[in-house]
Design a protein around this motif. Structure first.
Motif, PDB file in Angstrom:
ATOM      1  N   LEU A  11       1.360 -16.991   5.154  1.00 45.95           N
ATOM      2  CA  LEU A  11       1.384 -16.674   6.588  1.00 45.95           C
ATOM      3  C   LEU A  11      -0.034 -16.505   7.137  1.00 45.95           C
ATOM      4  CD1 LEU A  11       4.442 -14.236   6.704  1.00 45.95           C
ATOM      5  CD2 LEU A  11       4.357 -16.635   7.418  1.00 45.95           C
ATOM      6  N   PHE A  12      -0.908 -15.858   6.359  1.00 37.82           N
ATOM      7  CA  PHE A  12      -2.303 -15.748   6.784  1.00 37.82           C
ATOM      8  C   PHE A  12      -2.964 -17.122   6.832  1.00 37.82           C
ATOM      9  CE2 PHE A  12      -2.183 -11.162   5.366  1.00 37.82           C
ATOM     10  CZ  PHE A  12      -2.436 -10.624   6.618  1.00 37.82           C
ATOM     11  N   GLU A  13      -2.593 -17.996   5.909  1.00 39.25           N
ATOM     12  CA  GLU A  13      -3.113 -19.367   5.917  1.00 39.25           C
ATOM     13  C   GLU A  13      -2.709 -20.079   7.211  1.00 39.25           C
ATOM     14  OE1 GLU A  13      -5.005 -22.742   4.006  1.00 39.25           O
ATOM     15  OE2 GLU A  13      -5.037 -20.600   3.611  1.00 39.25           O
ATOM     16  N   ALA A  68       3.404 -26.669   5.698  1.00 44.22           N
ATOM     17  CA  ALA A  68       4.606 -26.725   6.540  1.00 44.22           C
ATOM     18  C   ALA A  68       4.446 -25.828   7.767  1.00 44.22           C
ATOM     19  CB  ALA A  68       5.835 -26.308   5.730  1.00 44.22           C
ATOM     20  N   GLY A  69       3.910 -24.638   7.567  1.00 43.61           N
ATOM     21  CA  GLY A  69       3.724 -23.718   8.686  1.00 43.61           C
ATOM     22  C   GLY A  69       2.744 -24.244   9.711  1.00 43.61           C
ATOM     23  N   MET A  75       3.803 -28.214  16.238  1.00 43.08           N
ATOM     24  CA  MET A  75       4.932 -28.681  17.047  1.00 43.08           C
ATOM     25  C   MET A  75       5.287 -27.673  18.134  1.00 43.08           C
ATOM     26  SD  MET A  75       7.610 -30.202  14.324  1.00 43.08           S
ATOM     27  CE  MET A  75       7.018 -30.982  12.851  1.00 43.08           C
ATOM     28  N   VAL A  76       5.307 -26.406  17.770  1.00 40.26           N
ATOM     29  CA  VAL A  76       5.756 -25.367  18.699  1.00 40.26           C
ATOM     30  C   VAL A  76       4.680 -25.015  19.730  1.00 40.26           C
ATOM     31  CG1 VAL A  76       6.477 -22.939  18.849  1.00 40.26           C
ATOM     32  CG2 VAL A  76       7.406 -24.405  17.051  1.00 40.26           C
ATOM     33  N   ILE A  90       8.666 -31.956   6.282  1.00 43.08           N
ATOM     34  CA  ILE A  90       8.429 -30.510   6.237  1.00 43.08           C
ATOM     35  C   ILE A  90       9.544 -29.828   5.447  1.00 43.08           C
ATOM     36  CG2 ILE A  90       8.323 -28.395   7.638  1.00 43.08           C
ATOM     37  CD1 ILE A  90       6.976 -30.142   9.812  1.00 43.08           C
ATOM     38  N   GLY A  91      10.773 -30.267   5.658  1.00 41.62           N
ATOM     39  CA  GLY A  91      11.900 -29.725   4.899  1.00 41.62           C
ATOM     40  C   GLY A  91      11.753 -29.956   3.405  1.00 41.62           C
TER      41      GLY A  91
END
Length: 104
Positions: A11-13, A68-69, A75-76, A90-91
Protein backbone atom coordinates in the motif's frame (compact mmCIF):
# COMPACT_ATOMS: atom_id res chain seq x y z
CA UNK A 1 1.99 -10.32 11.38
CA UNK A 2 4.44 -10.61 8.48
CA UNK A 3 1.59 -10.66 5.96
CA UNK A 4 0.18 -7.45 7.45
CA UNK A 5 3.59 -5.81 7.08
CA UNK A 6 3.73 -7.03 3.49
CA UNK A 7 0.28 -5.65 2.66
CA UNK A 8 1.23 -2.33 4.28
CA UNK A 9 4.45 -2.32 2.22
CA UNK A 10 2.41 -2.77 -0.95
CA UNK A 11 0.00 0.00 0.00
CA UNK A 12 2.88 2.38 0.74
CA UNK A 13 4.36 1.41 -2.63
CA UNK A 14 1.08 2.39 -4.31
CA UNK A 15 1.13 5.72 -2.48
CA UNK A 16 4.71 6.32 -3.58
CA UNK A 17 3.81 5.65 -7.22
CA UNK A 18 0.87 8.06 -6.96
CA UNK A 19 3.22 10.67 -5.48
CA UNK A 20 5.62 10.26 -8.42
CA UNK A 21 2.74 11.13 -10.75
CA UNK A 22 1.77 14.07 -8.52
CA UNK A 23 5.42 15.24 -8.43
CA UNK A 24 5.44 15.48 -12.22
CA UNK A 25 2.38 17.73 -12.04
CA UNK A 26 3.06 19.71 -8.87
CA UNK A 27 6.63 20.05 -7.61
CA UNK A 28 6.14 21.03 -3.99
CA UNK A 29 8.04 20.10 -0.87
CA UNK A 30 4.96 18.33 0.51
CA UNK A 31 4.73 16.09 -2.56
CA UNK A 32 8.43 15.28 -2.40
CA UNK A 33 8.21 14.56 1.32
CA UNK A 34 5.22 12.24 0.84
CA UNK A 35 6.98 10.49 -2.04
CA UNK A 36 10.12 9.79 0.00
CA UNK A 37 8.17 8.88 3.14
CA UNK A 38 5.95 6.46 1.21
CA UNK A 39 8.83 4.60 -0.38
CA UNK A 40 10.76 4.62 2.91
CA UNK A 41 7.79 3.13 4.77
CA UNK A 42 7.33 0.60 1.98
CA UNK A 43 10.92 -0.64 2.27
CA UNK A 44 10.73 -0.68 6.07
CA UNK A 45 7.55 -2.78 6.06
CA UNK A 46 8.99 -5.07 3.38
CA UNK A 47 12.11 -5.66 5.46
CA UNK A 48 9.99 -6.46 8.53
CA UNK A 49 7.92 -8.93 6.50
CA UNK A 50 11.07 -10.60 5.18
CA UNK A 51 12.17 -11.49 8.71
CA UNK A 52 9.57 -14.28 8.52
CA UNK A 53 8.55 -14.71 4.89
CA UNK A 54 10.82 -16.10 2.17
CA UNK A 55 12.43 -13.37 0.07
CA UNK A 56 10.98 -14.60 -3.24
CA UNK A 57 7.43 -14.74 -1.94
CA UNK A 58 7.65 -11.39 -0.13
CA UNK A 59 9.15 -9.61 -3.11
CA UNK A 60 6.68 -11.10 -5.59
CA UNK A 61 3.65 -10.18 -3.49
CA UNK A 62 5.03 -6.69 -2.76
CA UNK A 63 5.65 -5.93 -6.42
CA UNK A 64 2.28 -7.46 -7.34
CA UNK A 65 0.42 -5.19 -4.94
CA UNK A 66 2.41 -2.18 -6.12
CA UNK A 67 1.96 -2.98 -9.80
CA UNK A 68 -1.73 -3.81 -9.69
CA UNK A 69 -2.44 -0.99 -7.25
CA UNK A 70 -0.57 1.54 -9.35
CA UNK A 71 -2.52 0.51 -12.44
CA UNK A 72 -5.83 0.69 -10.56
CA UNK A 73 -4.96 4.13 -9.15
CA UNK A 74 -4.13 5.28 -12.67
CA UNK A 75 -7.55 4.14 -13.86
CA UNK A 76 -9.45 5.68 -10.95
CA UNK A 77 -7.53 8.91 -10.38
CA UNK A 78 -5.95 9.73 -13.73
CA UNK A 79 -8.49 8.46 -16.25
CA UNK A 80 -6.20 5.80 -17.73
CA UNK A 81 -7.61 3.08 -19.97
CA UNK A 82 -9.98 0.56 -18.39
CA UNK A 83 -9.85 -1.85 -21.32
CA UNK A 84 -11.03 -5.34 -20.31
CA UNK A 85 -7.65 -6.86 -21.25
CA UNK A 86 -5.87 -4.50 -18.90
CA UNK A 87 -8.28 -5.33 -16.08
CA UNK A 88 -7.82 -9.05 -16.81
CA UNK A 89 -4.05 -8.72 -16.52
CA UNK A 90 -4.40 -6.91 -13.19
CA UNK A 91 -6.63 -9.76 -12.02
CA UNK A 92 -3.96 -12.28 -13.00
CA UNK A 93 -1.35 -10.37 -10.98
CA UNK A 94 -3.62 -10.31 -7.92
CA UNK A 95 -4.51 -14.00 -8.32
CA UNK A 96 -0.81 -14.86 -8.43
CA UNK A 97 -0.18 -12.89 -5.22
CA UNK A 98 -3.05 -14.70 -3.48
CA UNK A 99 -1.72 -18.02 -4.80
CA UNK A 100 1.68 -17.32 -3.29
CA UNK A 101 0.02 -16.55 0.03
CA UNK A 102 -1.94 -19.80 -0.06
CA UNK A 103 1.10 -21.99 -0.73
CA UNK A 104 3.44 -20.21 1.71
Amino acid sequence: MAWLYLIAAGLFEMTGVAMINKWHRDRTWLTLTLLLASFGASFLCLSLAMKTLPMGTAYAVWTGIGTAGGAILGMVLYDESTDWRRVLCIGVILAAAVGLKLIS
